[in-house]
Design a protein around this motif. Structure first.
Motif, PDB file in Angstrom:
ATOM      1  N   UNK A  52      51.878  44.046  30.024  1.00  0.00           N
ATOM      2  CA  UNK A  52      52.145  44.871  31.200  1.00  0.00           C
ATOM      3  C   UNK A  52      51.415  46.199  31.032  1.00  0.00           C
ATOM      4  N   UNK A  53      50.497  46.469  31.950  1.00  0.00           N
ATOM      5  CA  UNK A  53      49.701  47.696  31.896  1.00  0.00           C
ATOM      6  C   UNK A  53      50.163  48.586  33.047  1.00  0.00           C
ATOM      7  N   UNK A  54      50.419  49.864  32.760  1.00  0.00           N
ATOM      8  CA  UNK A  54      50.851  50.774  33.829  1.00  0.00           C
ATOM      9  C   UNK A  54      49.690  51.622  34.328  1.00  0.00           C
ATOM     10  N   UNK A  55      49.622  51.752  35.635  1.00  0.00           N
ATOM     11  CA  UNK A  55      48.561  52.538  36.273  1.00  0.00           C
ATOM     12  C   UNK A  55      48.505  53.966  35.712  1.00  0.00           C
ATOM     13  N   UNK A  56      49.667  54.600  35.526  1.00  0.00           N
ATOM     14  CA  UNK A  56      49.666  56.002  35.073  1.00  0.00           C
ATOM     15  C   UNK A  56      49.127  56.124  33.644  1.00  0.00           C
ATOM     16  N   UNK A  57      49.298  55.066  32.827  1.00  0.00           N
ATOM     17  CA  UNK A  57      48.732  55.111  31.473  1.00  0.00           C
ATOM     18  C   UNK A  57      47.206  55.020  31.510  1.00  0.00           C
ATOM     19  N   UNK A  58      46.677  54.132  32.373  1.00  0.00           N
ATOM     20  CA  UNK A  58      45.214  54.029  32.497  1.00  0.00           C
ATOM     21  C   UNK A  58      44.639  55.346  33.015  1.00  0.00           C
ATOM     22  N   UNK A  59      45.343  55.955  33.976  1.00  0.00           N
ATOM     23  CA  UNK A  59      44.887  57.244  34.512  1.00  0.00           C
ATOM     24  C   UNK A  59      44.933  58.321  33.432  1.00  0.00           C
ATOM     25  N   UNK A  60      45.998  58.319  32.626  1.00  0.00           N
ATOM     26  CA  UNK A  60      46.121  59.313  31.554  1.00  0.00           C
ATOM     27  C   UNK A  60      44.934  59.211  30.590  1.00  0.00           C
ATOM     28  N   UNK A  61      44.503  57.960  30.311  1.00  0.00           N
ATOM     29  CA  UNK A  61      43.353  57.763  29.410  1.00  0.00           C
ATOM     30  C   UNK A  61      42.112  58.474  29.928  1.00  0.00           C
ATOM     31  N   UNK A  62      41.843  58.342  31.227  1.00  0.00           N
ATOM     32  CA  UNK A  62      40.585  58.918  31.729  1.00  0.00           C
ATOM     33  C   UNK A  62      40.719  60.398  32.072  1.00  0.00           C
ATOM     34  N   UNK A 117      36.767  39.116  26.194  1.00  0.00           N
ATOM     35  CA  UNK A 117      36.268  40.475  26.423  1.00  0.00           C
ATOM     36  C   UNK A 117      36.214  40.864  27.898  1.00  0.00           C
ATOM     37  N   UNK A 118      36.730  40.004  28.778  1.00  0.00           N
ATOM     38  CA  UNK A 118      36.755  40.392  30.192  1.00  0.00           C
ATOM     39  C   UNK A 118      37.981  41.227  30.489  1.00  0.00           C
ATOM     40  N   UNK A 119      37.792  42.309  31.250  1.00  0.00           N
ATOM     41  CA  UNK A 119      38.955  43.112  31.633  1.00  0.00           C
ATOM     42  C   UNK A 119      39.548  42.567  32.924  1.00  0.00           C
ATOM     43  N   UNK A 120      38.725  41.841  33.714  1.00  0.00           N
ATOM     44  CA  UNK A 120      39.206  41.179  34.930  1.00  0.00           C
ATOM     45  C   UNK A 120      38.764  39.720  34.853  1.00  0.00           C
ATOM     46  N   UNK A 121      39.737  38.825  35.035  1.00  0.00           N
ATOM     47  CA  UNK A 121      39.403  37.402  34.974  1.00  0.00           C
ATOM     48  C   UNK A 121      40.461  36.637  35.768  1.00  0.00           C
ATOM     49  N   UNK A 122      40.187  36.418  37.043  1.00  0.00           N
ATOM     50  CA  UNK A 122      41.165  35.759  37.916  1.00  0.00           C
ATOM     51  C   UNK A 122      40.475  34.668  38.739  1.00  0.00           C
ATOM     52  N   UNK A 123      40.758  33.416  38.373  1.00  0.00           N
ATOM     53  CA  UNK A 123      40.172  32.290  39.094  1.00  0.00           C
ATOM     54  C   UNK A 123      41.227  31.374  39.708  1.00  0.00           C
ATOM     55  N   UNK A 124      42.468  31.858  39.766  1.00  0.00           N
ATOM     56  CA  UNK A 124      43.512  31.085  40.442  1.00  0.00           C
ATOM     57  C   UNK A 124      44.707  31.984  40.708  1.00  0.00           C
ATOM     58  N   UNK A 125      45.648  31.456  41.483  1.00  0.00           N
ATOM     59  CA  UNK A 125      46.907  32.163  41.739  1.00  0.00           C
ATOM     60  C   UNK A 125      47.963  31.779  40.718  1.00  0.00           C
ATOM     61  N   UNK A 126      47.742  30.671  39.999  1.00  0.00           N
ATOM     62  CA  UNK A 126      48.823  30.105  39.185  1.00  0.00           C
ATOM     63  C   UNK A 126      48.497  29.943  37.702  1.00  0.00           C
ATOM     64  N   UNK A 127      47.226  30.186  37.304  1.00  0.00           N
ATOM     65  CA  UNK A 127      46.870  30.080  35.884  1.00  0.00           C
ATOM     66  C   UNK A 127      47.773  30.994  35.067  1.00  0.00           C
ATOM     67  N   UNK A 128      48.026  30.645  33.808  1.00  0.00           N
ATOM     68  CA  UNK A 128      48.952  31.434  32.989  1.00  0.00           C
ATOM     69  C   UNK A 128      48.540  32.901  32.985  1.00  0.00           C
ATOM     70  N   UNK A 129      49.478  33.744  33.404  1.00  0.00           N
ATOM     71  CA  UNK A 129      49.197  35.179  33.513  1.00  0.00           C
ATOM     72  C   UNK A 129      49.175  35.805  32.122  1.00  0.00           C
ATOM     73  N   UNK A 130      48.110  36.571  31.824  1.00  0.00           N
ATOM     74  CA  UNK A 130      47.977  37.194  30.501  1.00  0.00           C
ATOM     75  C   UNK A 130      48.164  38.709  30.562  1.00  0.00           C
ATOM     76  N   UNK A 131      47.691  39.312  31.656  1.00  0.00           N
ATOM     77  CA  UNK A 131      47.745  40.775  31.745  1.00  0.00           C
ATOM     78  C   UNK A 131      47.920  41.182  33.198  1.00  0.00           C
ATOM     79  N   UNK A 132      48.802  42.166  33.443  1.00  0.00           N
ATOM     80  CA  UNK A 132      49.109  42.536  34.827  1.00  0.00           C
ATOM     81  C   UNK A 132      49.289  44.053  34.946  1.00  0.00           C
ATOM     82  N   UNK A 133      48.873  44.596  36.067  1.00  0.00           N
ATOM     83  CA  UNK A 133      48.973  46.039  36.323  1.00  0.00           C
ATOM     84  C   UNK A 133      50.186  46.333  37.210  1.00  0.00           C
ATOM     85  N   UNK A 134      50.988  47.316  36.793  1.00  0.00           N
ATOM     86  CA  UNK A 134      52.169  47.724  37.574  1.00  0.00           C
ATOM     87  C   UNK A 134      52.218  49.248  37.717  1.00  0.00           C
TER      88      UNK A 134
END
Length: 407
Positions: free
Chosen positions: A68-78, A4-21
């Motif tokens: 892959x999450x796009x910035x413009x989609x998140x902006x469109x939501x709000x 349920x975390x929207x942000x969860x980053x504790x390393x540079x190399x842990x398996x990437x699950x979600x990314x903003x572009x």
């Protein structure tokens, strides 16, 4: 890690699950030679090819099972919410120096015709003068003619999503950009973290109302205990100290912030253009920074204070000590060839995006460095980089990880 975390980053190399572009749009076509420097570009980008390359990048991520999450989609939501829309546009105009009443009214009217998604895209694209033909002049500022072609500047650096905010642990640093031209980029993140249902309760270790600049390209989460931040052309030591203060005195597990003092030059814009982590004990590095590199460690002190200490060891020894590693391998950009290193560093040869330990995404043009990575058992996924590289940023610069698995 709980899902349920929207942000969860504790390393540079842990398996990437979600990314903003953000896929580049017409904002890069609004870069004209007269205003290149003002918009922080060195040359003109060919949009159609840049988009093809960016889509290749996104496809590699998706093929690896990454959301892959796009910035413009998140902006469109709000921006569905008219109140949020009005508040955003007022702040956006104010930061874009649109303060005369006649022009504000014309821009508000102009934006009223857009759907939420188009609205977000248009803010990034910029508003050209010929697009507004009916301004009711209400002040001297509305009447005076200037040759500058935009009312609202384009934001062509927007495809470098690494910089406006940085994911650290379960929170973010909402950054202050070093150049005025990029500061509006952080408004988008501000509104997403204020209003988006998925992101609105995320803690902040730094905020965009502060006085000293820090950009996400300088922030590397080396482990769940250690953060590295570059003192660079774009990041001020005062900001690093403030982030360290709020992070080390929070509930988070981080114990040390390492401040890397890198040369202040355009070629070494951010720490991640000269140094990135590719595996548990392997890093890419541009050899040009190794010699003059000063490192300072910041740790928790007594009574919510912090201790700062100059680290006199070599970079390898410092990394071994703080990351608790038996050995460290620094893979040199350009594979030890000075000319190749300099050329490939200009095109972000050291700017890798790790998607899991020992697996990275790189520009295909940096073939000397990529070969060196492969020789050190790093799996390298490549994509075309004719146009994207003109903006002076690589795969790490273009992506903001939101969630990584624990190591």
């Amino acid at each position: 890690m709980s899902s349920n975390h929207s942000i969860y980053i504790y390393s540079e190399i842990g398996k990437l699950k979600s990314v903003l572009l953000h896929c580049p749009g017409k904002e890069v076509e609004n870069i004209v030679p007269d205003y290149l420097r003002r918009l922080l570009f060195d040359e003109i980008v060919y949009l159609e090819q840049a988009r093809r390359e960016h889509n290749q990048f996104a496809d590699i991520l998706r093929n690896e099972g990454i959301e892959v999450v796009y910035l413009t989609d998140l902006m469109a939501d709000i921006l569905e919410d008219t109140k949020v829309r009005e508040e955003f546009l007022m702040e956006f105009m104010y930061e874009g120096k649109i303060i005369t009443e006649g022009l504000q009214e014309a821009i508000i009217e102009f934006f009223n015709t857009y759907s939420p998604k188009e609205f977000a895209i248009k803010c990034i694209e910029g508003v050209r003068k010929e697009e507004l033909n009916h301004i009711k002049p209400k002040s001297l500022g509305d009447m005076v003619k200037t040759p500058y072609p935009f009312y609202l500047d384009p934001i062509p650096n927007m495809y470098f999503q690494r910089d406006p905010f940085a994911s650290i642990g379960k929170g973010i640093s909402l950054n202050v950009m070093a150049n005025e031209t990029r500061n509006r980029e952080t408004i988008f993140a501000k509104y997403i973290f204020k209003y988006h249902p998925k992101f609105k309760n995320v803690p902040r270790w730094y905020n965009r109302d502060k006085t000293h600049s820090i950009e996400g390209g300088d922030i590397l989460v080396l482990s769940d205990k250690v953060l590295a931040i570059g003192i660079s052309d774009r990041t001020d030591p005062v900001a690093i100290e403030r982030i360290a203060h709020s992070l080390l005195n929070s509930e988070q597990c981080f114990e040390t912030v390492l401040a890397f003092d890198i040369p202040k030059a355009r070629a070494y814009m951010h720490l991640d253009t000269v140094f990135t982590m590719v595996d548990y004990d392997q890093f890419t590095i541009y050899p040009g920074i190794e010699d003059p590199l000063d490192v300072y460690s910041i740790t928790r002190g007594k009574n919510n204070d912090i201790n700062i200490k100059y680290e006199s060891n070599s970079l390898s020894s410092i990394l071994k000590q703080y990351l608790n590693l038996p050995s460290v391998n620094l893979i040199r950009c350009g594979d030890g060839d000075r000319i190749a290193a300099s050329r490939e560093q200009w095109n972000d040869g050291s700017n890798t995006l790790a998607i899991s330990p020992g697996k990275v995404i790189c520009y295909n043009r940096n073939y000397v460095t990529n070969k060196a990575l492969r020789r050190n058992n790093i799996e390298v996924l490549e994509f075309d980089s004719y146009e994207l590289s003109r903006g002076r940023g690589g795969p790490r610069c273009m992506s903001m990880p939101l969630i990584r698995e624990d190591l």
